[in-house]
Design a protein around this motif. Structure first.
Motif, short mmCIF file in Angstrom:
data_model
loop_
_atom_site.label_atom_id
_atom_site.label_comp_id
_atom_site.label_asym_id
_atom_site.label_seq_id
_atom_site.Cartn_x
_atom_site.Cartn_y
_atom_site.Cartn_z
N GLY A 218 43.01 43.49 35.63
CA GLY A 218 43.19 44.14 37.47
C GLY A 218 42.74 43.72 38.38
O GLY A 218 41.78 42.68 38.16
N LEU A 219 43.54 43.14 39.43
CA LEU A 219 43.50 42.59 39.99
C LEU A 219 43.74 43.17 41.51
O LEU A 219 44.99 43.29 41.10
N ALA A 220 42.53 43.13 42.17
CA ALA A 220 43.46 44.15 43.83
C ALA A 220 42.62 43.39 45.20
O ALA A 220 41.35 42.75 44.75
N TRP A 221 43.06 43.11 46.35
CA TRP A 221 42.79 42.77 47.54
C TRP A 221 41.73 44.31 47.81
O TRP A 221 43.01 45.35 48.75
N ILE A 222 40.64 44.31 48.21
CA ILE A 222 40.25 45.47 49.92
C ILE A 222 40.36 44.42 51.00
O ILE A 222 41.08 45.82 51.77
N ASP A 223 40.66 43.81 51.28
CA ASP A 223 40.69 43.08 52.92
C ASP A 223 41.12 41.34 52.27
O ASP A 223 41.12 41.38 51.53
N GLU A 224 41.16 40.35 53.46
CA GLU A 224 41.74 39.10 52.85
C GLU A 224 40.75 38.60 52.52
O GLU A 224 41.19 37.28 52.60
N HIS A 225 39.69 38.69 52.33
CA HIS A 225 38.59 38.01 52.19
C HIS A 225 37.48 38.73 51.05
O HIS A 225 36.22 38.29 49.89
N THR A 226 38.47 39.61 50.73
CA THR A 226 37.57 40.31 49.48
C THR A 226 38.21 41.29 48.06
O THR A 226 38.96 41.71 48.23
N LEU A 227 38.03 40.76 47.59
CA LEU A 227 38.82 40.90 45.90
C LEU A 227 38.15 41.69 45.05
O LEU A 227 37.09 41.37 44.71
N VAL A 228 38.62 42.56 43.86
CA VAL A 228 37.92 43.17 43.29
C VAL A 228 38.71 43.10 41.82
O VAL A 228 40.01 43.00 42.11
N THR A 229 38.04 43.02 40.25
CA THR A 229 38.86 42.52 39.38
C THR A 229 38.24 42.92 38.40
O THR A 229 36.92 43.27 38.17
N THR A 230 38.63 43.45 36.64
CA THR A 230 38.79 44.50 35.85
C THR A 230 39.22 43.79 34.68
O THR A 230 39.82 42.79 34.71
#
Length: 586
Positions: free
Chosen positions: A561-573
């Motif tokens: 999984g991959l999702a953007w919090i904002d244009e400079h912050t990414l989270v991955t699972t």
């Protein structure tokens, strides 16, 4: 572009019903550690959001213990390998690797000078070994047992003594080094799950599946007493841990309690009641300075409160099984990460403080395949339990009335404004409105794999195993096939519209991402061909930017999984059950 790993939100311990979980403690009292899959997780005990993960074992890791010096950790896996690695460097360089026997390592103990290691488990020809940490040379023999050895410990003062506990219902007492068998201890009527010396070496205890805890003299092995008289716990005892001053100990049991014992009087001072559900069984514990920790069958880590035994000071939640789905949502100015795992558990991670939470009540009972948050602040999830759920992210409570039963297993779900949702199931596409099924497409001449509703609610795009994306017109409560489709480069695996509805991104099995321009009759705007096999997903940061996940974002498994919090912050699972936060600079 550069990227930096900002936070690791670690997995919980991987638990198994009826099997003890060993927690290791840092001699300085700063960290504790446990295992999950092929990983060893090190967490700061004061701030568990600070975590590190060791990922160099080729097989599932079962136990890890700090050396008394604090400079090294020894970890053992199901193949019988022991790896000794550095704790002072970020890279955790390997110092030595040994295979003392062939089979699962179940427990590890060091001598107080950090020079000798004992390990026990499910060996084929033998169930344990004692060796020098820097050469692997034997310094004794662990014998006297006829079955798997579950636990081992070494007296931390001289003269050295060693104690072991086995499935043969016995303990064994050794003198050394070199360690030699002296006698068996046959006080338990069922498996001996845990043995531990007190820090001062004056006593040791054995804990068993019969609910008994016995105390013995640390030097001679002579029996002193049984804690609690006839029985210490109503259920099996899986773990014990001594207080730093050796005057007390805690015990964790399958009766869903942890007990604090006064050794001098052999009585329970406090009983911590951890719940009534089967997942509240207590399978591990650790006394680290002023912290009393226990681990539930759920994997939750409990910080016990002596002054309030019915309510832990805090409970560390998260995932213990592989994470399969992910989405993010802002609520009250704070970003929340929602992730769903293989066992149906959904975790809520508050990005600001790193705190994990979950929904109350009974949720999904099987793998959560996809999730999204709609405009009514509902987390919409689909699962292999054949349901689609709508759960309020503010109330954080599952409700049976907000569950929609599918005819067949759903694989993908998407949402749009006005209470619209699209569930892609095996051989079916189901259109939902206001949490009700209003239209179903079946008897299809293709296998649907993923779907997306345009944010404006005008179009439902469905990607198939044949590599085509079919565009259905939303007309009231129906989906109309107007014969319109576009081509991906292979069988579709995922898809999503951009937030403004201007673009549709489609991923396929060939790891190609195709971006279509909606206003231009779904013409192909761009393609992304990832060059390495570690690529998992591509996501749009804006209308034209494409990015691959950082290489080896999760070393052991692909990114799920991959999702953007904002244009400079990414989270991955990933299937390693952890969540990682990245900062990107352009």
């Amino acid at each position: 572009m550069s990227y930096e790993l900002k936070h690791v939100f670690a997995s919980l311990p991987q638990m198994e019903r009826g099997v003890a979980k060993v927690l290791g403690g840092d001699p300085k009292g700063n960290n504790f550690l446990y295992t999950n899959g092929k990983s060893v997780i090190i967490r700061n005990i004061n701030n568990p959001a600070i975590a590190d993960i060791y990922t160099e074992h080729p097989h599932q890791v079962t136990v890890a213990k700090y050396a008394p010096s604090g400079f090294y950790i020894a970890s053992g896996d199901v193949s019988g390998k022991i790896r000794i690695w550095d704790t002072t460097q970020k890279e955790h360089l390997l110092k030595y690797e040994y295979q003392p026997f062939g089979g699962k390592i179940k427990d590890i103990a060091w001598t107080e000078d950090s020079k000798r290691i004992a390990c026990v488990g499910e060996g084929r020809e033998k169930f344990g070994a004692v060796f020098l940490w820097d050469t692997g040379s034997s310094v004794g023999e662990i014998s006297g047992h006829s079955k798997v050895i579950n636990s081992v410990d070494i007296k931390q003062t001289r003269p050295y003594r060693l104690i072991s506990g086995s499935d043969d219902n016995c303990g064994a007492f050794f003198e050394g080094p070199p360690f030699k068998f002296k006698f068996s201890i046959a006080d338990h009527s069922r498996f001996v799950n845990c043995v531990r010396f007190s820090p001062d070496g004056n006593r040791f205890c054995t804990a068993g599946a019969d609910g008994q805890i016995f105390l013995y003299d640390g030097k001679t092995g002579e029996k002193i007493c049984a804690l609690g008289g006839a029985k210490a716990h109503e259920g099996g005892v899986y773990a014990v841990s001594w207080s730093p001053d050796s005057s007390q100990l805690i015990s964790a049991s399958g009766d869903k309690t942890v007990k604090l014992w006064d050794v001098g009087t052999s009585t329970a001072l406090t009983t911590f009641n951890m719940g009534a559900d089967v997942m509240d069984q207590q399978l591990g514990c650790l006394w680290q300075k002023d912290h009393l920790l226990s681990v539930s069958l759920s994997g939750y880590i409990n910080y016990l409160d002596k002054s309030n035994p019915d309510r832990p000071l805090r409970t560390i939640k998260g995932h213990s099984k592989s994470i399969q789905s992910l989405t993010v949502h802002k609520n009250g100015g704070r970003s929340y990460i929602y992730s769903g795992s293989h066992d149906g558990h959904i975790n809520i991670l508050s990005l600001g403080g790193g705190h994990n939470n979950d929904f109350s009540g009974k949720g999904h009972s099987n793998l959560v395949t996809k999730m999204a948050v709609d405009d009514a602040d509902q987390l919409v999830t689909c699962s292999m339990d054949d349901t689609v759920r709508f759960t309020s992210v503010t109330k954080k409570e599952y409700s049976a009335s907000n569950l929609v039963k599918m005819d067949v297993q759903p694989k993908h779900v998407s949402v749009a404004a006005g209470g619209l949702a699209l569930a892609v199931c095996i051989g079916q596409v189901v259109f939902l409105k206001d949490k009700k099924k209003v239209f179903t497409l079946d008897s299809l001449d293709y296998e649907p794999e993923a779907g997306a509703i345009h944010p404006g609610g005008s179009t439902a795009a469905v990607g198939g195993a044949d590599g085509k994306v079919r565009l259905y017109s939303v007309q009231g409560n129906t989906l109309k096939d107007e014969g319109k489709s576009v081509e991906a480069k292979g069988p579709v695996t995922d898809m999503a519209y951009s937030k403004d509805g201007a673009y549709l991104a489609v991923t396929d099995e060939k790891k190609v991402v195709t971006v279509f321009t909606v206003a231009d009759n779904y013409s192909v705007r761009s393609l992304s061909y990832p060059s390495d096999v570690n690529f998992a997903k591509t996501s749009l940061i804006n209308v034209s930017f494409r990015i691959r996940c950082p290489e080896y974002a999760h070393r052991l498994h692909h990114v799920s999984g991959l999702a953007w919090i904002d244009e400079h912050t990414l989270v991955t699972t990933s299937h390693d059950a952890s969540v990682k936060q990245w900062t990107l600079k352009f």
